[in-house]
Structure formats: C-alpha cells, structure tokens
Write an enzyme that holds these catalytic residues in place. Structure first.
Site, PDB file in Angstrom:
ATOM      1  CB  ALA A 270     -55.221 -18.724  14.897  1.00  0.00           C
ATOM      2  CG  HIS A 450     -24.547   1.477   0.502  1.00  0.00           C
ATOM      3  ND1 HIS A 450     -25.847   1.513   0.032  1.00  0.00           N
ATOM      4  CD2 HIS A 450     -23.761   1.233  -0.579  1.00  0.00           C
ATOM      5  CE1 HIS A 450     -25.837   1.314  -1.282  1.00  0.00           C
ATOM      6  NE2 HIS A 450     -24.578   1.139  -1.667  1.00  0.00           N
TER       7      HIS A 450
END
Length: 471
Positions: A270, A450
């Site tokens: 790679a 939240h």
C-alpha cells in the site's frame, strides 16, 4: 444505431465520472459515459465501500469478543467465516453498482461499455463487446482514476503479494501478514486483518504511521495498534521481498539501520497510486507531471474541450474530492455552452476532509499544528480526550480525542483532527464550519446536543482558549 454525438462524454465512471455525468444531464446536456469495467469504478466496486463492509464485520467480531465488557454473555465460540465476510462485502458492492446503473438510466445518460481511447480532444473510440464505436462530443471529461503502485522488486501476484484488490477477496486467511505502507489503505487492511485474528506487521518508511495526519494523532494511533497486538515499524523499509512456496521472505531494515529477514504468509503493498493515464491517447493533448494530468481550478487541460477530474489529476486522491470536481467541471462546461444560470466555484483544497476507517477511526480537515506553524500562523490549539465525554464512556469507547487549531490573531479555524469512535461522521461539522469561514466565537456559541460524542468537538474549541469545562 446508438448515438455517437454528444454534448459531453465522460471517460470513466468512478465517483468523479458518474457524478460529473449526472450533473451534466441535470443541466440539460446530452451526456454519455464510457466504462471499461464496472459502473461506479474502483470506489464502489473495489475500494471505499466494500472495504467499509469488511471493516464493519471486523468491528462486530471485536464487539462480540468483548461482550462481557458490556455485561453480556455469548455462548459458544465466536469466529470469523472469511468466505461469508467477503460475500457480504461483494453483495454491498453489487448493490451500489446496480444503483449507479439505475442513476444512469434515470438521468438518460448513454452508457458505452468498453475501452475508451481519445483520438483528439473531443473524440474517442470505444472497443467493447459491440466492436469499435467512434464517439464525438463538444466536451470530454477524463476521469480514468488510478491503480495501486507495485513494489519494483516484488509486483503483486494475487497469491502471496497482494494489492488492496486481492486483500478484499482473499483465497485464504493469512496467518502472518506484512503490510507495507501506513497510509489510509495500508492501515485499514492492517486493522481489518488484525481484528480477524491475524498476526500483523506494518512497515512505514517515514518516522510515523498515517504520516499526513497531525503528529498527536499518529502517536496515539501507534500506541492503540501496538496495544491491539500489531507490530509497528516506522523509519523502516522493505529492501527485498522473495516469494516462496509457503509465503514471502522480507528483508526489512529497521530505524537503526539493521536489516533482518522475516517470513510472512502474505504481504499487502500500500505504497501509493499510479494514475491511469497511459494508453488513453492523452500524450499530445495534455500536460502531465509524473503521469497526473495538469488542470486549472475548473478541470480544464491545455486542449480546448478536454477536461480532467479525480485521481488521474493532482491530489488529494479521494473519492469525495473527485465527485466535487465532477460537479464543478460539469457546471463550467454548461457555462461555456451558454448556460447563464450556473456559477461554478473552484475547489478549496483546505476544506477537503480525510477519513481513515481503522479501529480507532481517524478524521481530519485543514492544517495540522506543525503545518499551521510552518505557514507562519501564530496558533492556539486545544485537545479534549474522550475520557471526559459521558457518551463515549457509556458506549465503552473512551479511547480518543479531538484537537482543534486556530489562528491566534483572527480566530480562524485552521484545522481539526480526531481519533476515536465515529469521528468519520463527526468531522463534517468542522468541514461545514471551515467552509463558512468560522472562528472560535461561532463554535463556542454553537449548542451541541447532550449526550453525544460530538460534545468533545465543542470542548476542544474551548480547550484551545483555556476554557474547557470537563477536564
């Protein structure tokens, strides 16, 4: 007989080419696409999407193996069925390939399957199952993409030495795997095979893994991957690779200059990409640098009517960059053909996010801390760890952090860097902010829901100015 004259012909149907074709069609242009292999190109068929399917299987396996951490009991052995994992990944790719086929029909885009070769800036021949077709257009967009770069002394054979393509459809599970290169592709396959129970070694020539990322991200990732059982060798190089009956023998020179020979069952290379710009008829029509077609901000080449986008042009070599360029080029062509309603904007490379889907995930946009300093900025930078985030703790994903970099004088957001669970989904918040030219003031005033991991984005902005609330 099929039409042979068009307003626009797109050569290549990857995420750059097929998106360009759709945008051209939306703008009322008679459009054709030429593809030698599979609609959707590498990304849909052999890249971005099927690799995410593989990584999802590895992630589920990881959670199943750690079920007791969540108060759960799973009876019996948990093991990976490699054939079934690969089959699922190929099914995902096939579904998306069929989706692109449908989009071509829906937008009345003519599809010519075969090998396309330019005979001039606005003409080409297509050799396919139907023999040879000669096509002409007012404009041609080259979107031929790129392929994996081979090691000069050990080209991929699909048996023992693999590129990403072989690694996605393995004939057998490696036992001991060498991954050469720690960019996004190398590190994603290293992560996948490590989670599948393979002994993985990563060799990176530069002094840190994922070298394009912020140094803090690289350091954190290396610690996590080492803890997961990988061997990470940075500042190291593979000097020789010999294929044997049982695997490969690699001569690896470590960071101290000492060379050792080690045996592996398989190797993935790679080490970058090579543009698909040979044998397309481009030689006299465009300027090239190391094979990459040189273009202006809208995709124009030096030949009138000939354009280029995506991985066959200068980087970053990312699917979303190619798609964005496809839209820009389509609109620039429509404008040249007299459409007064379109207003193409050149791509701002500073606002292109990068994502790596290893475990933990990485996502970033803009300048690293080092690059911001190099560019002459006086900076304010802050980091917020996931361990201070309620949702991350509840998910059992408290490993990670968000880092933001601001210009100290103007408050401009220069860069954002994240590592941890689902950060590839969160980065877009900072990308939108950067595109809207945000400063710390707007980000501080933004109300984050939240409990979410995204609250750590807010906290990292506050931390840049010494105002973090939860550390």
């Amino acid at each position: 007989m099929a039409d042979t004259k068009y307003d626009v012909i797109v050569l290549g149907s990857g995420p750059g080419g097929y998106v360009a074709a759709i945008r051209c069609a939306q703008l009322g242009l008679k459009t054709a696409i030429v593809e030698r292999e599979l609609l959707g190109g590498i990304c849909l068929n052999w890249g971005c999407i099927p690799t995410k399917a593989l990584l999802r299987s590895a992630e589920i396996l990881h959670y199943a193996q750690h079920a007791k951490d969540y108060g759960l009991k799973i009876a019996g052995a948990i093991e990976a069925d490699l054939e079934a994992v690969v089959k699922r990944s190929r099914g995902v790719a096939k579904q998306l390939n069929q989706g692109v086929t449908h989009l071509m029909k829906k937008n009345k885009i003519a599809v010519h399957m075969g090998e396309g070769t330019l005979t001039g800036p606005t003409s080409l021949t297509v050799k396919g199952d139907k023999g040879e077709e000669k096509l002409t257009a007012k404009h041609v967009i080259v979107a031929t993409g790129a392929r994996a770069r081979d090691l000069p002394f050990a080209p991929a054979d699909g048996e023992r030495v693999w590129t990403y393509r072989h690694a996605m459809t393995p004939k057998e599970m490696p036992t001991k795997l060498l991954v050469i290169g720690s960019g996004a592709i190398g590190i994603e396959f290293a992560s996948f095979y490590n989670d599948m129970g393979v002994d993985v070694t990563v060799v990176e020539m530069l002094d840190r893994v994922v070298p394009v990322e912020d140094a803090d991200i690289s350091a954190f990732l290396e610690k996590r991957l080492t803890k997961q059982g990988m061997t990470i060798m940075t500042g190291a190089g593979v000097e020789d690779l010999k294929v044997t009956d049982k695997g490969v023998k690699a001569k690896i020179k470590d960071s101290k200059g000492k060379a050792n020979e080690t045996e592996f069952s398989h190797c993935i290379t790679a080490i970058g990409i090579v543009p698909n710009t040979e044998n397309v008829g481009l030689d006299k029509l465009v300027e090239m640098d190391r094979g990459f077609i040189q273009i202006d901000d809208y995709g124009r080449t030096k030949s009138k009517g000939l354009w280029a986008i995506g991985d066959c042009t200068p980087g970053p070599w990312l699917a979303h960059k190619a798609s964005h360029e496809g839209v820009t080029t389509a609109e620039a062509i429509a404008k040249e053909l007299g459409n007064k309603e379109v207003h193409p904007h050149p791509l701002d490379r500073a606002n292109i996010p990068g994502c790596t889907y290893c475990r933990p995930q990485i996502a970033s946009v803009g300048l690293t801390e080092a690059k911001a300093k190099e560019a002459g900025h006086e900076i304010k930078a802050g980091t917020f760890p996931f361990i201070g985030n309620g949702k991350a703790i509840a998910l059992g994903e408290a490993e990670g952090f968000v880092k933001t970099v601001f210009d100290a004088k103007t408050g401009e957001l220069l860069g954002a860097h994240m590592i941890g669970a689902e950060v590839t989904e969160m980065i877009q918040g900072f990308v939108v902010g950067k595109t809207l030219e945000t400063t710390e003031a707007e980000l501080m005033q933004t109300v984050f829901p939240h409990p979410t991991i995204s609250e750590s984005m807010h906290e990292s902005v506050l931390a840049s100015y010494g105002r973090a609330l939860h550390i």
